[in-house]
Enzyme design. Structure first.
Site, short mmCIF file in Angstrom:
data_model
loop_
_atom_site.label_atom_id
_atom_site.label_comp_id
_atom_site.label_asym_id
_atom_site.label_seq_id
_atom_site.Cartn_x
_atom_site.Cartn_y
_atom_site.Cartn_z
N CYS A 72 0.84 -1.20 0.00
CA CYS A 72 0.00 0.00 0.00
C CYS A 72 0.88 1.25 0.00
CB CYS A 72 -0.90 -0.02 1.23
SG CYS A 72 -1.78 1.52 1.51
N TYR A 259 -7.65 31.20 3.18
CA TYR A 259 -7.91 29.76 3.01
C TYR A 259 -8.50 29.23 4.32
CZ TYR A 259 -4.44 30.89 -0.56
OH TYR A 259 -3.74 31.50 -1.57
N ASP A 325 -3.25 29.39 5.65
CA ASP A 325 -3.21 27.92 5.69
C ASP A 325 -3.61 27.42 4.30
OD1 ASP A 325 -3.14 25.29 6.36
OD2 ASP A 325 -4.86 25.33 7.71
N CYS A 352 1.31 22.24 4.86
CA CYS A 352 1.47 20.79 4.86
C CYS A 352 2.52 20.35 3.84
CB CYS A 352 0.13 20.10 4.56
SG CYS A 352 -0.57 20.52 2.96
#
Length: 394
Positions: A72, A259, A325, A352
């Site tokens: 995976c 955002y 963000d 991120c």
């Protein structure tokens, strides 16, 4: 077949070695290991290898807890202890940003922490794609997903879908939103999901059962979250993120929240602001934000629907604090230029993707410098990291 010595890990958690002075990336390997690999992709300046056998094993290697790990593509670092994954991420971030010191916030629950997963369905087989393929790895459970999500997975075959996609979302109260995309006729029966707190089922963006939203309580705040609205996937780390924002936000006249999603960060920051303007492109998220302001009795937040790059240049107000963000692709040039012209005293940039954050900081550093840098382990056992950067105007 090649014999390769692994020198170090790259930013995607892959082992780096060399074959005839040409770099080769080999997933699931560790520094110091001697391995046999097969080249599966050949590029001009590098190759990608597939691990065939470990000849000499690193003392850091552990047995992955997930039986699907080697096939995976969802996790990248299960062959390391949790403590070792944190050390890898810390060194990675320090190297990217050339920082001597960062604050690392670890995940108290590095297993079963995700409140959302998406599963592919192909010829009635349900699971994740193998890396860089359309081959399904059938799974019975995801060890990173909340157990309430894993309970739902057991019932999915009863819907009799041949091809499509499932997205399963949960909140900390174990309530479930099931989002289905398929051209097949589905066989949904409420009784097939006995024991599941099923709040709603959404088929091809239409609600066919219950509601298309649920509520989440985090950090003493209540949030309405629509099925298609963005919300961070790790409730424990989200609480830590809110604590950081509370700590770093100073008393301010105007805060700009870009955002903004369902308004979480703007709501957290609003206690120290005269006014918060939140900008978000997804309509349901803006509607949720309006609702969340009422739920949390906030009257100084003004949500705006629109693309930040188009809305920002039209705003004439002066903001002394900016929260951003953005999605993984980072900020666009128009937004960065508008922020630079805004004369805001401070920026909290949440990202991120450290590489797009680094790119944006290269532009912002003409007017700002890094005061603090946090690494939050939002995505445990993957190479992904959540960064929070506090910038002060020079």
């Amino acid at each position: 077949m090649f014999k390769v010595k692994i020198e170090r890990l790259d930013h995607q958690g892959r082992g780096i070695g060399y074959i005839e002075n040409k770099i080769v990336f080999i997933p699931n390997t560790l520094p110091g290991e001697m391995v046999k690999c097969q080249i599966i992709e050949e590029k001009k300046n590098y190759s990608i290898g597939n691990l065939i056998k470990i000849i000499e094993t690193s003392h850091q290697r552990v047995t992955p807890f997930c039986p699907f790990y080697n096939r995976c593509g969802g996790c990248h670092l299960e062959h390391l202890s949790y403590e070792a994954t944190l050390k890898y991420k810390e060194e990675k971030v320090k190297n990217i940003f050339k920082l001597d010191k960062i604050e690392v916030i670890q995940n108290e629950h590095p297993i079963n922490y995700r409140n959302k997963i998406s599963l592919k369905v192909k010829n009635k087989r349900i699971g994740f794609y193998e890396p860089k393929t359309n081959t399904i790895v059938e799974i019975e459970k995801c060890f990173l997903a909340d157990e309430s999500i894993n309970e739902v997975i057991k019932h999915l075959k009863q819907l009799n879908i041949k091809n499509g996609e499932f997205t399963i979302r949960c909140n900390t109260n174990r309530e479930i939103l099931l989002i289905i995309n398929t051209q097949d006729r589905i066989n949904f029966k409420e009784e097939d999901f006995n024991g599941i707190k099923l709040v709603g089922v959404i088929l091809n963006q239409k609600t066919i059962y219950g509601e298309n939203y649920f509520y989440e309580r985090i950090h003493g705040l209540l949030f309405k979250i629509s099925y298609d609205a963005f919300f961070q996937i790790n409730p424990y780390i989200v609480d830590k993120l809110f604590t950081i924002v509370e700590k770093e936000i100073e008393n301010s006249n105007n805060i700009l929240d870009l955002y903004s999603g369902v308004g979480t960060l703007g709501i957290v920051a609003s206690n120290k602001a005269k006014k918060v303007m939140s900008i978000e492109i997804i309509k349901n998220s803006v509607l949720d934000n309006l609702n969340n302001c009422k739920l949390n009795k906030k009257t100084n937040i003004f949500p705006v629907l629109g693309d930040a790059s188009k809305v920002l240049p039209k705003i004439k107000e002066v903001f002394d604090f900016v929260i951003v963000d953005p999605p993984r692709k980072g900020l666009d040039k128009k937004s960065i230029n508008t922020i630079l012209k805004s004369k805001a005293k401070k920026i909290i940039y949440i990202s991120c993707d450290p590489m797009t954050l680094k790119r944006d900081l290269e532009v912002l550093k003409t007017e700002y410098h890094i005061e603090k840098f946090y690494l939050l382990d939002m995505f445990s056992y993957t190479y992904h990291v959540e960064c929070v950067c506090l910038l002060n105007r020079r």
